[in-house]
Write an enzyme that holds these catalytic residues in place. Structure first.
Site, PDB file in Angstrom:
ATOM      1  N   ASN A  76       0.842  -1.194   0.000  1.00 51.95           N
ATOM      2  CA  ASN A  76       0.000   0.000   0.000  1.00 51.95           C
ATOM      3  C   ASN A  76       0.877   1.243   0.000  1.00 51.95           C
ATOM      4  O   ASN A  76       2.006   1.234   0.488  1.00 51.95           O
ATOM      5  CB  ASN A  76      -0.961   0.001   1.201  1.00 51.95           C
ATOM      6  CG  ASN A  76      -0.336   0.599   2.446  1.00 51.95           C
ATOM      7  OD1 ASN A  76      -0.402   1.806   2.673  1.00 51.95           O
ATOM      8  ND2 ASN A  76       0.282  -0.244   3.270  1.00 51.95           N
ATOM      9  N   PHE A 135       5.396   5.745  14.690  1.00 54.45           N
ATOM     10  CA  PHE A 135       6.762   6.132  14.344  1.00 54.45           C
ATOM     11  C   PHE A 135       7.264   5.347  13.133  1.00 54.45           C
ATOM     12  O   PHE A 135       8.475   5.255  12.934  1.00 54.45           O
ATOM     13  CB  PHE A 135       7.711   5.834  15.519  1.00 54.45           C
ATOM     14  CG  PHE A 135       7.425   6.600  16.774  1.00 54.45           C
ATOM     15  CD1 PHE A 135       7.276   7.980  16.762  1.00 54.45           C
ATOM     16  CD2 PHE A 135       7.327   5.941  17.989  1.00 54.45           C
ATOM     17  CE1 PHE A 135       7.035   8.688  17.934  1.00 54.45           C
ATOM     18  CE2 PHE A 135       7.095   6.632  19.168  1.00 54.45           C
ATOM     19  CZ  PHE A 135       6.944   8.012  19.136  1.00 54.45           C
ATOM     20  N   CYS A 137       5.354   4.538   9.672  1.00 56.27           N
ATOM     21  CA  CYS A 137       4.776   4.461   8.331  1.00 56.27           C
ATOM     22  C   CYS A 137       5.891   4.647   7.297  1.00 56.27           C
ATOM     23  O   CYS A 137       6.590   5.667   7.315  1.00 56.27           O
ATOM     24  CB  CYS A 137       3.704   5.525   8.144  1.00 56.27           C
ATOM     25  SG  CYS A 137       2.967   5.515   6.490  1.00 56.27           S
ATOM     26  N   CYS A 354      13.782 -33.212  -4.143  1.00 54.89           N
ATOM     27  CA  CYS A 354      14.929 -33.805  -3.469  1.00 54.89           C
ATOM     28  C   CYS A 354      16.112 -33.924  -4.425  1.00 54.89           C
ATOM     29  O   CYS A 354      17.261 -33.665  -4.049  1.00 54.89           O
ATOM     30  CB  CYS A 354      14.557 -35.175  -2.902  1.00 54.89           C
ATOM     31  SG  CYS A 354      15.894 -35.963  -1.970  1.00 54.89           S
ATOM     32  N   CYS A 388       5.118 -31.762  -0.637  1.00 59.37           N
ATOM     33  CA  CYS A 388       4.037 -32.721  -0.911  1.00 59.37           C
ATOM     34  C   CYS A 388       2.685 -32.017  -0.871  1.00 59.37           C
ATOM     35  O   CYS A 388       2.326 -31.402   0.136  1.00 59.37           O
ATOM     36  CB  CYS A 388       4.055 -33.844   0.117  1.00 59.37           C
ATOM     37  SG  CYS A 388       2.702 -35.025  -0.094  1.00 59.37           S
TER      38      CYS A 388
END
EC number: 1.3.1.1
Length: 411
Positions: A76, A135, A137, A354, A388
């Site tokens: 944002n 403190f 943003c 793997c 998996c």
């Protein structure tokens, strides 16, 4: 129906439940906050107010996806409340009049000591129960505000003192994650008189690049900017900072309001177990609506009952004793994967991962389309279980390394 009482006292204020709107677009006016209270939220942190009037860009959001999931991360570019200060103060007054039993937290942001002190005085007069000092943003257009301030312990301490001069309300300092050591800034806030910490705010980010136009997203008249990233993807970052603060000797009992990727009761429980006492949500609401609090409250209540807790406070911070420095972890054994072939769908993802990303220990039968673990090669990393898609690979046999003494192992 809730099976357990979810009320908790935080910084001397009793919350009917720990779930709060965080300071953001989801709590931007009276109507939104009233709907949240009516839906069951225990508290609201009203969108940050100040003398600064935000002039916002359009569009101002972007998101990150993974395969066919909903967004896992959200960007944002909003600043603080765009409404005039008097309009925001009027909304605070009306909310407290109409919902006296709900917790109302005023988030404030000033550009100097005088503004911080005056804002603190004004929101107390408007009826707020607590103050949260923003403190952190990361996309403020004024460098006297936001995360530039939150990276400076000196400024955080100074502005906390100013807020305490202007108000007698409990005060939280909202931390920026765009820093290496949050404890240093949290300690500065404590020295300045803060009663607790809110963590974390959003992470500075660039989420996507438009490959045709070669511009970051979202595109604002051909340009973009670095701004805050939130949502499920930042939860591990938030949990790490909370754990580090709650295990610091001088912050061990310092109250924390947890923020960052909370959207399920399981997320909520994780934050509580690492030491947060209240929980703040924005991105989950933007994606699913205020209604998510119903499932979060119900699930958390049942979890308390299942675990034998009489109150929410009993579980706060319990997991911290089990998180130790990497050098203290038990490295004496290997856990091999156990494959449930009845659940296996023969997709081969464990074999591919793997072979290409692990230790070539997962062998594959083309005839039966089933995997088999070669324990001579397996190092027990369990990458196979994580990839998996059907959950057929679990923790299996424990084998102690050569020369190691056998002992009980908790998996």
């Amino acid at each position: 129906m809730l099976t357990k009482d979810l009320s908790i006292t935080f910084c001397g204020v009793k919350f009917p439940n720990p779930f709060c709107l965080s300071s953001s677009p989801v709590g931007n006016c009276y109507e939104m906050c009233a709907k949240a209270y009516d839906t069951g939220w225990g508290g609201v942190v009203f969108k940050t107010i100040g003398f600064f009037i935000a002039n916002e860009v359009s569009p101002r959001f972007d998101h990150l996806v993974k395969e066919d999931t909903g967004f896992i991360g959200f960007k944002n570019m909003e600043q603080i409340a765009e409404h005039p200060l008097e309009e925001n103060l009027a909304a605070l007054r009306r909310l407290k009049e109409d919902y006296p039993d709900k917790v109302l937290i005023a988030s404030i942001m000033g550009e100097n000591e005088q503004q911080w002190e005056e804002l603190a005085r004004l929101v107390q007069e408007a009826g707020a129960d607590m103050i949260e000092c923003n403190f952190s943003c990361p996309q403020m257009t004024s460098h006297a505000m936001g995360s530039d301030v939150g990276q400076s312990p000196e400024l955080v301490e100074k502005y906390c003192r100013a807020v305490k001069r202007g108000s007698t309300l409990p005060m939280l300092a909202k931390m920026t994650p765009n820093i290496g050591d949050m404890c240093e800034v949290a300690l500065a806030a404590k020295r300045g008189g803060a009663d607790g910490i809110a963590a974390i705010n959003t992470v500075k980010s660039i989420t996507n690049i438009d490959l045709n136009q070669k511009i970051g997203m979202p595109i604002v008249n051909g340009k973009s900017s670095i701004s805050g990233y939130s949502g499920k993807a930042v939860k591990p970052i938030a949990l790490r900072f909370i754990q580090q603060m709650r295990t610091h000797p001088e912050l061990r009992d310092f109250p924390i309001s947890g923020i960052g990727g909370i959207e399920t009761w399981e997320d909520a429980a994780e934050f509580l177990l690492l030491g947060a006492a209240t929980l703040q949500v924005t991105t989950g609401i933007m994606q699913y609506g205020y209604r998510i609090v119903e499932d979060m409250a119900s699930g958390l209540s049942h979890y308390l009952a299942d675990q034998g807790f009489d109150s929410l406070q009993e579980m706060v911070g319990l997991a911290n004793n089990n998180i130790v420095p990497a050098e203290d972890l038990d490295r004496s054994y290997i856990v091999y994967p156990r494959i449930n072939l009845d659940k296996c769908v023969g997709c081969g993802r464990c074999y591919i991962s793997c072979y290409d990303g692990g230790h070539q220990a997962m062998e594959w039968s083309e005839k039966t389309r089933t995997p088999h673990c070669n324990t001579e090669k397996c190092v027990g990393c369990l990458l196979c279980g994580h990839v998996c898609p059907v959950g057929c690979i679990e923790l299996g046999e424990v084998k102690f390394k050569k020369g190691e003494k056998e002992h009980p192992v908790t998996l």
